[in-house]
Design a protein around this motif. Sequence first.
Motif, mmCIF file in Angstrom:
data_model
loop_
_atom_site.group_PDB
_atom_site.id
_atom_site.type_symbol
_atom_site.label_atom_id
_atom_site.label_comp_id
_atom_site.label_asym_id
_atom_site.label_seq_id
_atom_site.Cartn_x
_atom_site.Cartn_y
_atom_site.Cartn_z
ATOM 1 N N HIS A 156 -0.060 0.982 8.475
ATOM 2 C CA HIS A 156 -1.357 0.630 9.054
ATOM 3 C C HIS A 156 -1.242 0.602 10.576
ATOM 4 C CE1 HIS A 156 -2.609 -1.647 5.152
ATOM 5 N NE2 HIS A 156 -2.587 -0.348 5.007
ATOM 6 N N HIS A 194 0.817 -1.216 0.000
ATOM 7 C CA HIS A 194 0.000 0.000 0.000
ATOM 8 C C HIS A 194 0.852 1.269 0.000
ATOM 9 C CE1 HIS A 194 -4.030 -1.774 1.663
ATOM 10 N NE2 HIS A 194 -3.468 -2.550 0.771
ATOM 11 N N HIS A 212 2.028 2.706 2.707
ATOM 12 C CA HIS A 212 1.805 3.497 3.919
ATOM 13 C C HIS A 212 1.617 2.588 5.130
ATOM 14 C CE1 HIS A 212 -2.491 3.354 2.216
ATOM 15 N NE2 HIS A 212 -2.406 2.430 3.136
ATOM 16 N N HIS A 227 -8.331 2.322 6.732
ATOM 17 C CA HIS A 227 -9.180 2.175 5.552
ATOM 18 C C HIS A 227 -10.638 2.209 5.956
ATOM 19 C CE1 HIS A 227 -5.941 1.428 2.784
ATOM 20 N NE2 HIS A 227 -5.374 0.702 3.718
ATOM 21 N N HIS A 269 -2.569 4.615 8.636
ATOM 22 C CA HIS A 269 -3.656 4.856 7.711
ATOM 23 C C HIS A 269 -4.790 3.905 8.030
ATOM 24 C CE1 HIS A 269 -5.157 6.122 3.762
ATOM 25 N NE2 HIS A 269 -5.669 4.928 3.706
HETATM 26 ZN ZN LIG Z 1 -3.397 0.611 3.328
#
Ligand SMILES: [Zn+2]
Length: 180
Positions: free
Chosen positions: A154, A150, A152, A161, A159
């Motif tokens: 988590h 991704h 980035h 979602h 981040h």
């Molecule tokens: Zn992600």
Amino acid sequence: MKIAKNTVVTVNYKLSDAQDNLIEDGRQPMVYLHGGYENTLPKIEEELDGKEVGYSSIIQIEPEDAFGDYDAALVKVEPRNRLPEPLEVGMQFEGMPDGDDGEEAMIFTVTEIADDKVVLDGNHPLAGMALRFALNVADVREASEEEIAHGHVHGAHGHHHGDEDDEGEEGDHVAINPIH
Ligand SMILES: [Zn+2]
């Protein structure tokens, strides 16, 4: 563990201008995926590359390596009735630059309000400023495969979602994240 490509770095920071006026006290640490994913400023990655937990330093980043020079052409005056009410200085809107020819939407900040006109500034709030970062590395871990895919981080401070409403404020821009 050393900071290297595809590690997740947690760094406490304080952000000041070149005169040492505090801009952000970094109450929340910055957590980013290291290795050119544009999660943070390249100069910060450069400074931290190869370092470990406990490393601290103060770096100054010139505007051209941060948020660019201030561009007076990005300041627009709009009739007030084109904008929603209530309106306050500091509010931000997404808009297209003049002569919309497929350029990316920009964030405009309301900088002045008169009776019938509003000044919108498309410059990043930190444009034209040299930025001084006090950095202290608090954690380094391997990124998961999903995070690498991704581009980035988590998890905590990372981040999330499924909450796309937040994207405007804390999207995947190059930012020192979090900046409001
Ligand atoms: Zn992600």
